[in-house]
Design an enzyme around this catalytic site. Structure first.
Site, PDB file in Angstrom:
ATOM      1  N   LYS A 201      69.424   9.449  15.870  1.00 56.40           N
ATOM      2  CA  LYS A 201      69.457   7.849  15.307  1.00 56.40           C
ATOM      3  C   LYS A 201      68.303   7.159  15.310  1.00 56.40           C
ATOM      4  O   LYS A 201      67.907   7.073  16.260  1.00 56.40           O
ATOM      5  CB  LYS A 201      70.408   7.456  14.991  1.00 56.40           C
ATOM      6  N   THR A 202      67.548   6.927  13.787  1.00 54.69           N
ATOM      7  CA  THR A 202      65.837   5.750  14.126  1.00 54.69           C
ATOM      8  C   THR A 202      66.162   4.333  13.506  1.00 54.69           C
ATOM      9  O   THR A 202      66.985   4.899  12.151  1.00 54.69           O
ATOM     10  CB  THR A 202      65.182   7.035  14.282  1.00 54.69           C
TER      11      THR A 202
END
Ligand code: R5P
Length: 293
Positions: A201-202
């Site tokens: 996740k970014t």
């Protein structure tokens, strides 16, 4: 005596048994359990996911919009593919009859009053299995004060997950004063994937986000970040998907919206329906106005 075998019947000797490649980026070499869990997070129909993130309390207490998860959040769950939360909130509030997949927060330690990168693993793999989680989430603080430990924590969780077929979601956490650009996110996401995270996740960034996705060999989902106007949040989700992200892990932009169910439906239209942000925003307004009729 066993039932007699009807020799020659129903063997379909002319139909070769299928052996399909797994649909998800970089995930073909995992075992059955790991793939099955990933397929409960990412829709096998289009390979994408809407994760409803409500784990914020693990370091910042009762965040605005999450004061009463039972009252405000449970009605949103049917519109998500997955719910990301802590085991405490899961056990105390979420009915075990839910058929939604669960991503359980497995790191923590410091509160907002302290150095946030000082996290530890806060959950045994046995307990993640016990609550039937489909993945475990852990922060990774590339460039942070406790960078190495957070990376090693992630690898420990990956090793534990591989024992039981449970994916790890590495969450790239960015320090307040750090530059959020493609170069940083390529570095952070790639380190997480290289060291074994099954997905990452970014944050979405306007410039060159496609290079972040391209250089990460496993799926990327984007965090929603701070609350912004609904149309902006939908544009962000749309642009991220167009650049190759395989979903959103969105919290505040949903549960702090004026009309959270309408926002869930609009995000669904963008992620799973390939709808433009403008059309999805029309849907948001339509659902919102009906709710107030
Ligand atoms: C933060 O560390 C939590 O993991 C949240 O789940 C994450 O930031 C996503 O939530 P939001 O869309 O509110 O940023």
């Amino acid at each position: 005596m066993p039932e007699a075998d009807n020799e020659g019947k129903n063997y379909y000797t002319d139909i070769p048994q299928k052996s399909e490649a797994f649909f998800l980026k970089g995930s073909n070499e995992y075992g059955w359990g790991m793939k099955n869990r990933l397929a409960r997070i990412f829709s096998p129909q289009d390979g994408k996911t809407i994760m409803l993130a409500i784990d914020h309390g693990y370091f910042q207490g009762p965040t605005t919009g999450l004061e009463r998860v039972d009252v405000s959040i449970l009605p949103l769950v049917p519109y998500a593919d997955t719910v990301m939360l802590t085991r405490g909130m899961l056990r105390s509030v979420v009915p075990p009859s839910t058929n939604k997949s669960i991503v359980v927060r497995a790191s923590g330690g410091p509160s907002i009053l302290k150095e946030l990168s000082d996290e530890q693993i806060v959950m045994d793999i046995d307990d993640a299995v016990r609550v039937n989680a489909c993945a475990m989430a852990i922060q990774v603080f590339i460039g942070g004060e406790f960078e190495s430990r957070s990376v090693v924590n992630m690898t420990r969780l990956v090793d534990a997950g591989l024992q039981v077929g449970m994916p790890v979601l590495a969450v790239t956490a960015v320090g307040k004063d750090m530059k959020r650009d493609a170069r940083y996110f390529r570095l952070a996401t790639r380190i997480c994937a290289e060291l074994g995270a099954q997905y990452v996740k970014t944050y979405y960034i306007e410039e060159d986000f496609d290079t972040v996705v391209a250089s990460c060999p496993v799926p990327i989902v984007i965090a929603g970040g701070k609350k912004r106007p609904e149309l902006d949040a939908l544009r962000m989700a749309y642009n991220a998907i167009q650049a190759g992200a395989l979903g959103v892990d969105m919290g505040r932009n949903i549960f702090q919206s004026e009309a959270p169910i309408a926002m869930m439906k609009a995000v669904h239209a963008v992620v799973h329906g390939n709808e433009t942000p403008e059309k999805a925003f029309d849907l948001y307004n339509e659902v919102k106005s009906k709710a107030y009729e």
